[in-house]
Design a protein around this motif. Sequence first.
Motif, PDB file in Angstrom:
ATOM      1  N   UNK A  91     -18.063 -80.187  22.132  1.00 37.18           N
ATOM      2  CA  UNK A  91     -17.119 -79.143  22.000  1.00 37.18           C
ATOM      3  C   UNK A  91     -18.194 -77.730  21.806  1.00 37.18           C
ATOM      4  N   UNK A  92     -19.194 -77.813  20.831  1.00 31.55           N
ATOM      5  CA  UNK A  92     -19.988 -76.912  20.404  1.00 31.55           C
ATOM      6  C   UNK A  92     -20.813 -76.372  21.497  1.00 31.55           C
ATOM      7  N   UNK A  93     -21.397 -77.578  22.265  1.00 32.20           N
ATOM      8  CA  UNK A  93     -22.552 -77.151  23.397  1.00 32.20           C
ATOM      9  C   UNK A  93     -21.548 -76.631  24.551  1.00 32.20           C
ATOM     10  N   UNK A  94     -20.365 -77.369  24.479  1.00 33.69           N
ATOM     11  CA  UNK A  94     -19.456 -76.806  25.866  1.00 33.69           C
ATOM     12  C   UNK A  94     -19.129 -75.320  25.788  1.00 33.69           C
ATOM     13  N   UNK A  95     -18.996 -74.878  24.562  1.00 34.02           N
ATOM     14  CA  UNK A  95     -18.690 -73.425  24.445  1.00 34.02           C
ATOM     15  C   UNK A  95     -19.993 -72.623  24.665  1.00 34.02           C
ATOM     16  N   UNK A  96     -20.998 -72.867  24.776  1.00 37.72           N
ATOM     17  CA  UNK A  96     -22.166 -72.119  24.949  1.00 37.72           C
ATOM     18  C   UNK A  96     -22.608 -72.388  26.399  1.00 37.72           C
ATOM     19  N   UNK A  97     -22.250 -73.421  26.941  1.00 40.37           N
ATOM     20  CA  UNK A  97     -22.840 -73.506  28.557  1.00 40.37           C
ATOM     21  C   UNK A  97     -22.284 -72.725  29.563  1.00 40.37           C
ATOM     22  N   UNK A 130     -31.137 -76.270  25.569  1.00 42.57           N
ATOM     23  CA  UNK A 130     -30.972 -76.768  26.805  1.00 42.57           C
ATOM     24  C   UNK A 130     -29.755 -75.813  27.365  1.00 42.57           C
ATOM     25  N   UNK A 131     -28.866 -75.701  26.745  1.00 45.86           N
ATOM     26  CA  UNK A 131     -27.469 -75.057  27.365  1.00 45.86           C
ATOM     27  C   UNK A 131     -27.992 -73.371  27.363  1.00 45.86           C
ATOM     28  N   UNK A 132     -28.770 -72.959  26.395  1.00 41.95           N
ATOM     29  CA  UNK A 132     -29.010 -71.515  25.985  1.00 41.95           C
ATOM     30  C   UNK A 132     -30.367 -71.221  27.064  1.00 41.95           C
TER      31      UNK A 132
END
Length: 497
Positions: A91-97, A130-132
């Motif tokens: 959820x945290x990473x998905x919010x950045x992607x 990786x997302x940023x």
Amino acid sequence: MAGEVRFAVGRLWYEGNSFNPIPARLDAFRAREWAKGPEALARCADTATELGAVAEFLRERPRWRAEVLRCTSAPPGGPVLQADLEVICDEIVGGLAGRDWDAVYLSLHGALIGTGDLAPDRTLLARMRAALGPDVPLAVSFDMHGCLAPGIADSVQILTGYRTYPHVDMFATAMRALMLLERAVAGEIRPRVTLAPVPMLPASHLMRTDAGPMAELVALAAEEERAPGIHDVTVFGGFAYADTPNAHATVAICHEAGADAGAIARRLADAVLARRERFRPDLPDAAGGIGAALRAIAAGARWPVAVVEPADNPLSGGIGDTTALLRAWLDAGSALPAVFCFFHDPALVARAHAAGEGAAIDCMLGGRVAPEFGPPIPFRGRVARLTAGRFVNTGPMERGMAVDLGRTAVLEDGPLKVVIAETCQSANDPGWCDLHGIDPASVAVFMAKAKNHFHAAFGPLCGAIVAVDTPGPAPADLRRLDYVHVPRSFLLPDDAG
């Protein structure tokens, strides 16, 4: 930067004890802290916490447009069930992607453990990087007892940690990270992080920062922080009950490219190792601690005299179930008024609430989760008080934060009161006493499953505080623990066997 600053905030704060037999589940996080968006900052506004600092930072910077991603924490305990941990991290990473960001701040503990991943903080930060992409500044704050995998330095530009123990500087730590993040966004600095592992894993019993070896190391780090190009220097003690390859002390430096961070790291690592023996706890057993408390009272010590039991301290991943301290009190045969806090026993709490205040109760206390740490103790008395378990912290640690213990009950047998609770959380704030109708000054001996955080609020209230070592998942004697991933050489010589 002239326009708006697109700012993401997240939080995953959990300390895992490898020797606690109960895996943490998602419901433990949802029960303590589970928020996102404006709600996450609203519940922490004007509190002495990391998110309290974020709220104040944003209040004074209207150009910073924050999106608060998942923010969650749970009381320390066993490793987090891997599938549940992935839900939070996804959820945290998905919010950045797939979105453009100018800055990101993450509040972590650093001793998070999954049932499958022994370095989930590193994994999460790598996924976030990786997302940023490579250029968005990412700031992170950690607890002093974080076990920092060296690879974390590859994912973050700004890293800092608590400098007080008890941890009364959560707000200040987050604000330090945020101020550096602001300078990075403005292009004033281009920070990077150097992490220097120290081959040593002390128990945290002598890590308080009012005096002693950790206070000296914090002062040395502050001196080193004055060097050119150095933005932050933090010494992490590690967490002795996290059996992972990264359970060790660490020196962390946030710095510019040209600064001599390596030399500073070597000096501080040597300073940590030079104090190795001074981190060795030497505690009496339960009977010895009760005897010391009673002698102190006989000599005129002010009530209460506290006896704390770090081996089952919930904030060290304790289970709230061990019985050695209460058994020692009963064996002492004292008629002085005493409080024992607490036992974690949801079924017994339900039984007490069903019976009602004033009802007689005949039950067993403790020993239900891990009887190898001490068998249950028979108890006959009455239900003296029932509560919904909610109060607000008034002491210096997490001041202003609402606490939910689940339902609780006070059981009474003559001069002894025993508190039982639906959740496993430490009694480290005077609000806990108010909730249970307990005036500390009317109690001779206050027994608590607690350690150093207890001193922050209760130190001024107690005539003396005696710590004991008992069988439990967080003992002072590390020889009791069967490490798999921590080299024996990291322990103190006597602990290494």
